[in-house]
Write an enzyme that holds these catalytic residues in place. Structure first.
Site, PDB file in Angstrom:
ATOM      1  CB  THR A 289      66.815 106.374  46.304  1.00 32.99           C
ATOM      2  OG1 THR A 289      66.851 105.773  47.590  1.00 32.99           O
ATOM      3  CG2 THR A 289      65.434 106.963  46.040  1.00 32.99           C
TER       4      THR A 289
ATOM      5  CE1 TYR B 213      88.224 114.959  51.793  1.00 29.95           C
ATOM      6  CE2 TYR B 213      86.991 115.602  53.737  1.00 29.95           C
ATOM      7  CZ  TYR B 213      88.050 115.802  52.863  1.00 29.95           C
ATOM      8  OH  TYR B 213      88.910 116.854  53.072  1.00 29.95           O
TER       9      TYR B 213
ATOM     10  CD  GLU C  69      69.225 111.650  52.319  1.00 30.45           C
ATOM     11  OE1 GLU C  69      69.595 112.701  52.850  1.00 30.45           O
ATOM     12  OE2 GLU C  69      68.603 111.606  51.246  1.00 30.45           O
TER      13      GLU C  69
ATOM     14  CG  ASN D 122      72.090 103.951  67.002  1.00 32.98           C
ATOM     15  OD1 ASN D 122      71.218 104.413  67.741  1.00 32.98           O
ATOM     16  ND2 ASN D 122      72.499 102.696  67.068  1.00 32.98           N
TER      17      ASN D 122
HETATM   18  C1  LIG Z   1      65.161 102.119  50.809  1.00 30.23           C
HETATM   19  C2  LIG Z   1      66.562 102.560  50.908  1.00 30.23           C
HETATM   20  C3  LIG Z   1      67.015 103.574  50.075  1.00 30.23           C
HETATM   21  C4  LIG Z   1      68.346 103.988  50.151  1.00 30.23           C
HETATM   22  N1  LIG Z   1      68.810 104.946  49.265  1.00 30.23           N
HETATM   23  C5  LIG Z   1      70.153 105.208  49.229  1.00 30.23           C
HETATM   24  C6  LIG Z   1      70.687 106.057  48.199  1.00 30.23           C
HETATM   25  O1  LIG Z   1      69.964 106.593  47.348  1.00 30.23           O
HETATM   26  N2  LIG Z   1      72.034 106.235  48.151  1.00 30.23           N
HETATM   27  C7  LIG Z   1      72.877 105.665  49.055  1.00 30.23           C
HETATM   28  O2  LIG Z   1      74.081 105.868  48.939  1.00 30.23           O
HETATM   29  N3  LIG Z   1      72.405 104.856  50.042  1.00 30.23           N
HETATM   30  C8  LIG Z   1      71.062 104.622  50.136  1.00 30.23           C
HETATM   31  N4  LIG Z   1      70.561 103.792  51.118  1.00 30.23           N
HETATM   32  C9  LIG Z   1      71.485 103.192  52.081  1.00 30.23           C
HETATM   33  C10 LIG Z   1      71.323 103.746  53.492  1.00 30.23           C
HETATM   34  O3  LIG Z   1      71.823 105.054  53.552  1.00 30.23           O
HETATM   35  C11 LIG Z   1      72.012 102.771  54.455  1.00 30.23           C
HETATM   36  O4  LIG Z   1      71.222 101.600  54.498  1.00 30.23           O
HETATM   37  C12 LIG Z   1      72.176 103.376  55.832  1.00 30.23           C
HETATM   38  O5  LIG Z   1      73.126 104.404  55.814  1.00 30.23           O
HETATM   39  C13 LIG Z   1      72.585 102.317  56.867  1.00 30.23           C
HETATM   40  O6  LIG Z   1      73.647 101.563  56.418  1.00 30.23           O
HETATM   41  P1  LIG Z   1      73.574  99.956  56.502  1.00 30.23           P
HETATM   42  O7  LIG Z   1      72.315  99.527  55.867  1.00 30.23           O
HETATM   43  O8  LIG Z   1      74.833  99.412  55.983  1.00 30.23           O
HETATM   44  O9  LIG Z   1      73.455  99.663  58.053  1.00 30.23           O
HETATM   45  P2  LIG Z   1      74.676  99.525  59.089  1.00 30.23           P
HETATM   46  O10 LIG Z   1      75.624 100.653  58.920  1.00 30.23           O
HETATM   47  O11 LIG Z   1      75.194  98.137  59.016  1.00 30.23           O
HETATM   48  O12 LIG Z   1      73.916  99.715  60.468  1.00 30.23           O
HETATM   49  C14 LIG Z   1      73.201  98.665  61.117  1.00 30.23           C
HETATM   50  C15 LIG Z   1      72.830  99.136  62.520  1.00 30.23           C
HETATM   51  O13 LIG Z   1      74.028  99.423  63.258  1.00 30.23           O
HETATM   52  C16 LIG Z   1      73.961 100.744  63.786  1.00 30.23           C
HETATM   53  N5  LIG Z   1      75.313 101.333  63.790  1.00 30.23           N
HETATM   54  C17 LIG Z   1      76.260 101.277  62.806  1.00 30.23           C
HETATM   55  N6  LIG Z   1      77.328 101.977  63.162  1.00 30.23           N
HETATM   56  C18 LIG Z   1      77.089 102.489  64.391  1.00 30.23           C
HETATM   57  C19 LIG Z   1      77.803 103.324  65.299  1.00 30.23           C
HETATM   58  N7  LIG Z   1      79.027 103.777  65.011  1.00 30.23           N
HETATM   59  N8  LIG Z   1      77.212 103.654  66.481  1.00 30.23           N
HETATM   60  C20 LIG Z   1      75.975 103.214  66.783  1.00 30.23           C
HETATM   61  N9  LIG Z   1      75.243 102.430  65.970  1.00 30.23           N
HETATM   62  C21 LIG Z   1      75.793 102.074  64.791  1.00 30.23           C
HETATM   63  C22 LIG Z   1      73.041 101.496  62.855  1.00 30.23           C
HETATM   64  O14 LIG Z   1      72.474 102.639  63.513  1.00 30.23           O
HETATM   65  C23 LIG Z   1      72.024 100.435  62.521  1.00 30.23           C
HETATM   66  O15 LIG Z   1      71.032 100.398  63.524  1.00 30.23           O
HETATM   67  C24 LIG Z   1      69.225 103.394  51.097  1.00 30.23           C
HETATM   68  C25 LIG Z   1      68.750 102.392  51.947  1.00 30.23           C
HETATM   69  C26 LIG Z   1      67.452 101.970  51.854  1.00 30.23           C
HETATM   70  C27 LIG Z   1      66.981 100.852  52.756  1.00 30.23           C
END
Ligand SMILES: Cc1cc2nc3c(=O)[nH]c(=O)nc-3n(C[C@H](O)[C@H](O)[C@H](O)COP(=O)(O)OP(=O)(O)OC[C@H]3O[C@@H](n4cnc5c(N)ncnc54)[C@H](O)[C@@H]3O)c2cc1C
Length: 387
Positions: A166, A240, A371, A375
């Protein structure tokens, strides 16, 4: 229990200063942001001129001490600002949220004297920040990151790729997490301050998104990017802690974004149902509609109290981890329900871009993703309950 504890105010009561601040930010949003909302959404861009106005307003440096040019406010002030701006446009809400609750917050807490003296005045003046943790392969499992930093004679060399960042398009300062000792797992993670102009650093693709479209979300590329030793944020190998503890606070800001946008949708819906006539009366006269609005307002009130409570606990230096996770989980669900109801109450007009609720409905979805997904919030809450 000490007598003072009984004197605690109701959760939603604001001090005179907080109320004035909230009103000023909302009036600014109404005057300067509202006319641009549709255009910013369509073109997926926030004009630099508007960002400069946010700096002038003082909402880009809320917790920075006056000595560094900031507004010397509290975390609660930041929450009020994000809420008030998100009521008009959640993209502006998140721009301000990342600057305050993630970037400035991390620098105030973890920055060396050098870092504070150098960067806080710049962040208060016109420097926008971003927070780069996520990668293609590491989202929820953020510490499985592949970005590496190798120590050199004159500092550090970072190589890797961040995703979803972001403010990536506009930011000049990036908090970048990289692992300096992969064999140590999360204990190798270190936070670095990377400026846009550093050699080996480029901002890559900008995402084309469902909601908060004006807020930029970018890929960051690091190819042997050179970072001076003084730009390590906190201790080497303790990144971390910087990441977890900053995000624990940051998610209260996302709660504020969600209650702001839900309030915006409810404001629009209430105005519309009083004007729209069917069966010879305004649709607000139908009890079924009145009860839907009453339920939405009740849920929103509950979410707001949770957000305010988490922010107050944080400012009082009391534990807030569970409350922060709960407020983000709940307020993002409420935002989805309230914006969906607003679309329903607008009827066909709720489904088109000429009316404002379609956008807020799209914007609400992100609250359950960034953030920490819902889940992951449930994980945090249940860990605290069951430990
Ligand atoms: C518009 C936007 C802005 C963002 N801004 C930032 C930013 O400024 N800085 C930054 O660092 N990141 C940023 N992000 C990233 C965001 O924090 C991640 O997309 C988010 O943490 C989810 O990670 P992922 O997309 O890899 O999904 P995944 O981790 O692959 O998750 C996919 C699904 O699996 C579920 N899941 C995964 N692990 C588990 C578990 N152990 N138990 C149960 N369910 C689980 C999740 O709940 C989700 O429903 C942004 C994302 C978006 C879309």
């Amino acid at each position: 229990m000490p007598a003072g504890d009984f004197a605690a105010r109701s959760l939603s009561s604001l001090s005179e200063d907080e109320r004035l601040f909230q009103t000023n930010v909302y009036l600014f949003a109404d005057r300067e942001v509202r006319p641009l909302v549709r255009d910013m959404d369509e073109h997926a861009k926030i004009p630099r001129d508007l960002i400069d106005k946010l700096f002038d307003l003082g909402v880009m440096s809320i917790e920075i001490p006056e000595a560094f040019g900031g507004a010397a406010g509290s975390f609660f002030h930041a929450v009020l600002a994000v809420e008030a701006l998100s009521r008009v446009d959640p993209s502006i809400g998140v721009l301000v949220d990342v600057q305050n609750t993630l970037v400035i917050n991390a620098l105030l807490r973890w920055g060396s004297d050098h870092v504070k003296h150098h960067y806080l005045p710049l962040l208060a003046a016109n420097m926008l920040g971003a927070y780069a943790l996520s990668e293609t392969g590491s989202g929820s499992d953020a510490f499985a990151m592949g970005t590496r930093a190798i120590e050199q004679a004159d500092g550090w060399a970072i190589t890797g790729r961040k995703l979803w960042i972001t403010n990536g398009n506009e930011a000049n300062l990036f908090i970048v997490f990289a692992n300096v000792k992969p064999e140590a797992g999360s204990r190798g993670i270190t936070a670095f301050l990377v400026e846009r102009g550093f050699n080996g650093f480029t901002v890559g693709k900008k995402e084309d998104k469902l909601g908060i479209r004006a807020s930029s979300t970018c890929e960051l590329l690091f190819d042997d990017c050179r970072v001076p030793p003084a730009n390590v944020l906190g201790e080497v190998g303790k990144g971390y802690k910087v990441a977890i503890e900053t995000l624990n606070e940051g998610r209260i800001g996302i709660g504020a974004q969600m209650i702001g946008l839900a309030q915006g949708a409810l404001d629009h819906a209430i105005k519309y149902i009083k004007e729209r006539k069917q069966f010879g009366r305004s649709i607000a006269e139908f009890q079924a509609v009145q009860h839907q609005v009453a339920r939405a307002a009740t849920e929103l009130e509950a979410a707001r109290l949770m957000v305010y409570n988490a922010a107050r606990l944080r400012d009082e230096g009391r534990p807030f981890l569970t409350e922060a996770a709960m407020c983000k989980l709940y307020s993002s669900e409420v935002a989805e329900r309230v914006t969906s109801l607003a679309v329903n109450l607008f009827g066909g007009n709720g489904f088109v871009k000429d009316y404002p609720v379609e956008k807020l409905f799209r914007d609400a979805k992100i609250g359950q993703i960034y953030e920490g997904t819902s889940n992951l919030q449930l994980e945090t809450i249940s860990k605290q309950l069951l430990r």
